[in-house]
Each structure stands twice: as C-alpha cells, then as structure tokens.
Design an enzyme around this catalytic site. Structure first.
Site, mmCIF file in Angstrom:
data_model
loop_
_atom_site.group_PDB
_atom_site.id
_atom_site.type_symbol
_atom_site.label_atom_id
_atom_site.label_comp_id
_atom_site.label_asym_id
_atom_site.label_seq_id
_atom_site.Cartn_x
_atom_site.Cartn_y
_atom_site.Cartn_z
ATOM 1 N N LYS A 75 10.484 68.838 26.827
ATOM 2 C CA LYS A 75 10.690 67.931 27.937
ATOM 3 C C LYS A 75 9.309 67.927 29.026
ATOM 4 O O LYS A 75 9.070 67.011 29.740
ATOM 5 C CB LYS A 75 11.928 68.537 28.816
ATOM 6 C CG LYS A 75 13.221 68.124 28.175
ATOM 7 C CD LYS A 75 13.337 66.508 27.913
ATOM 8 C CE LYS A 75 14.693 66.401 27.149
ATOM 9 N NZ LYS A 75 15.175 64.847 27.486
ATOM 10 N N ASP A 113 20.710 67.392 31.698
ATOM 11 C CA ASP A 113 21.508 68.505 30.842
ATOM 12 C C ASP A 113 20.966 69.877 30.710
ATOM 13 O O ASP A 113 21.482 70.657 30.318
ATOM 14 C CB ASP A 113 21.842 67.946 29.578
ATOM 15 C CG ASP A 113 22.995 66.743 29.648
ATOM 16 O OD1 ASP A 113 24.017 66.832 30.248
ATOM 17 O OD2 ASP A 113 22.879 65.897 29.060
#
Length: 377
Positions: A75, A113
């Site tokens: 990410k 998340d």
C-alpha cells in the site's frame, strides 16, 4: 460473449473477451519517484518450484510485498505517490520530482482495513502533516495499534468498511483536510487514480525480475487479491496497455464474505454486496471502486472467491516455503489453488489458456506484520 460460470459450487466467473481489451498505460515517472525515496528497493520475486508442481504449471513466482518501503504491505506505493501529488497540487508546486510538503500542515484523512491507513499515516508523519484514519468494525487491534504508532488520530467506526469511507469523506470536508482514499465514487476519482498509478511500480519490477529469471514472454497468469479493486486496476492497466505480445490471464481473488467484484462481473454492472466477517480484513469491502470498475470489467479474465480456511491454509503453505504472508496476501495462492487444482480445473485451465508449461505470478500483498510497532518490516 457472456461470462461462463463454473459448473461446480466454486464462486467463479471467467470472461473470454477480456484479453483483447486495451487501455492507456500508467505514467512513466511513477517508478522514478519511488526510486528517489530513501527506503526504496524492489521487493523480491521468489520462484517456488514446489508450488508450480502443486498448481500443475511450468513455473510459479510470488511477488513478496511483505516489506515495502518499511511497511508490511504494498500500500505504501499508492499512498506515497497520491500524497505527493495531492500536497504538491495544494502547495502550487505542480509535479515536482521529489516529495514536497504543503506550506502549512494539513490533515490527511482516510478509511482503511489496515495497511492503506498505516501507509497514509506514515507519509503524513514523514512530511510533517497530520493524519486521521477511520477503521471499520472487525479490524484487528494490532492493525489499529500500528496506525496509532504512526502518530495518527484513529476513529473506530461501529460498522463496515463502506461506512468508514462515508465518515472519512465527511471529515475531509474541512478546509485543512485532504481525503486520500483508495476507493473512488462519482465526483471523487482523481486521488484514487493517483493511488492506482503508484501501484504500477510493482508491475514494472515484475517485468524486470521475470526477464532476469529467463521468462521471455511474460506470465501466463497473474493472481491478485482484491478489495475495492485498486491494485487489480493497476495490474489490468499494466498488462492491457501493451500493443503487442502475449497478454496474460488476470485473476482476481476475494473473500466469499465480500465478493463485490465477482458479483459485479457476474451481473455485468457495478453493484454493492453485504459483507460478513473474514480474516482477510483488508479485502472486506462491499463496493468496487468506481475508478477501478471500468478496468476490472474490461480487462479481468476471471474472478474467484475463497473461504477463510482456504486463505489460512495458503498462508501456512507460504510460511513453510519461507514467504511471510498475511491472510490477504495468501488469497492469491488460495484462489489459484481453487481455480487450477480443484474439481473442474481442466475446464477452467482451458478457458484461461493455461497448460503445464505456463508461468504463474502470485501477488503476496502483505506480510504477517508480527510487530506492528516496528519502524521497519
């Protein structure tokens, strides 16, 4: 041609026309930006012959994102590029080749998340900005603690991921805030697009690493875990923007508890699905990104949904082979096992154009992150 569904209960759809779909490539300067970051180095592409035997293919590789720019997931690639672009635009510096902070601190807001929020928080801290991260119900306390350790404000939302996104968007309406979200919707598409562009570095590395391993024609199958679909969009963009060569089959893998991309592909339109509990928390998303959807609908060859048990077994298998993988990262192996090895696999192999000589690349998108407070992986 309409989608062909598997005759067995496996949640699976295959789309024969996807390999002919084409799109524009990602910007070429993304890799240069990442290469200039202090902690940048390509993540490993590990060949695992025993997995090739298990999957019935010629060669199998795992792109190991368990340590990327000091964080245990891919990410950081998207977050770093998007934060750089957003702050450069806000400060009026345009598109400088190196990270440029805004003249006055702002709050970078996001919902997550786990891994995306931590990456945004890390970039905020490095650039002297603030971060406010919204996390949905069910996110593991260790993931929350890891975000807090990046000096971010964390708001825990008593609801699913989509509700966390809604609350983050409301909070980002403040004049000193910027929403850095990896899912898009009508009216909010530019920053999610930058995040997708950031992921292109991962795909460029795979090209170089496969060539170094003697794979001349590229992979036959690339399996990618999917939440809202941003990484899958980057993978589709990379492989479907090439004017020539043999395009690979692209397989998305989701939890059965949150198979929004599979359901959307099956119906031929973007839809939301109710989500349940899953150990694949980073994939527990009920709505595909509107930015990603045209690419997923156009360029994904197949989609499959797997159970938590499938993911846990795949993570254990990767661990035994020396690859650190969390439940989301292991989904790529779990999905490939289901498609290529379970009952009915012969038909699915034929539909995907795979044989005993094919090369498979699995994207292991996260590590186990055993110590979330560590500044490095």
């Amino acid at each position: 041609m309409p989608p062909l569904t598997s005759p067995r209960p496996l949640p699976f759809v295959v789309r024969p026309a996807a390999r002919t779909w084409r799109c524009e490539p990602a910007p070429a300067d993304v890799r240069d930006f990442h290469s200039a970051l202090p902690d940048y180095s390509p993540t490993p592409l590990t060949e695992l012959p025993s997995l090739a035997t298990e999957l019935g293919v010629g060669r199998a590789f795992v792109k190991d994102e368990s340590c990327r720019l000091g964080l245990p997931a891919f990410k950081a690639l998207g977050a770093s590029w998007a934060v750089h672009r957003a702050l450069a635009e806000r400060s009026g510096t345009g598109e400088e080749p190196a990270p440029t902070p805004a003249p006055a601190p702002v709050t970078l807001v996001t919902a997550t998340d786990g891994n995306h929020g931590r990456a945004v928080a890390r970039m905020a801290h490095l650039l002297g900005q603030r971060a406010h991260v919204f996390v949905p119900q069910g996110v593991h306390p260790r993931a929350v603690a890891a975000i807090v350790a990046e000096q971010a404000e964390v708001t825990e939302v008593p609801g699913p991921y989509d509700e966390a996104v809604r609350q983050a968007a409301r909070a980002a309406a403040a004049p000193d805030a910027v929403l850095i979200q990896d899912t898009g919707w009508p009216g909010y598409e530019r920053i999610p697009g930058w995040i997708v562009e950031g992921y292109s570095t991962l795909c460029t590395e795979i090209d170089e690493q496969l060539a170094a391993a003697g794979v001349v024609e590229g992979p036959g199958l690339v399996a990618v875990p999917v939440g809202v679909g941003s990484l899958a969009q980057a993978v589709v963009t990379h492989y479907r923007s090439r004017p020539s060569g043999r395009p690979p089959a692209l397989l998305s893998v989701e939890p059965e508890a949150a198979a929004c991309v599979l359901e959307s592909l099956t119906l031929g339109k973007l839809v939301s699905v109710p989500t349940g509990d899953t150990i694949m928390a980073g994939l527990n998303c009920g709505t595909p990104s509107s930015v990603a959807w045209p690419h997923l609908h156009g360029g994904l060859d197949a989609a499959v949904a797997v159970t938590d048990a499938d993911s846990a077994r795949a993570a254990a298998r990767l661990a035994a082979l020396g690859v650190s993988s969390g439940p989301c990262g292991a989904a790529a192996l779990a999905g490939s096992r289901a498609v290529l090895s379970d009952v009915g696999s012969a038909e699915r192999r034929t539909a995907l154009g795979l044989d005993a000589a094919s090369v498979v690349v699995l994207l292991n998108t996260e590590g186990t992150a055993a110590n979330p407070h560590s500044p490095t992986c």
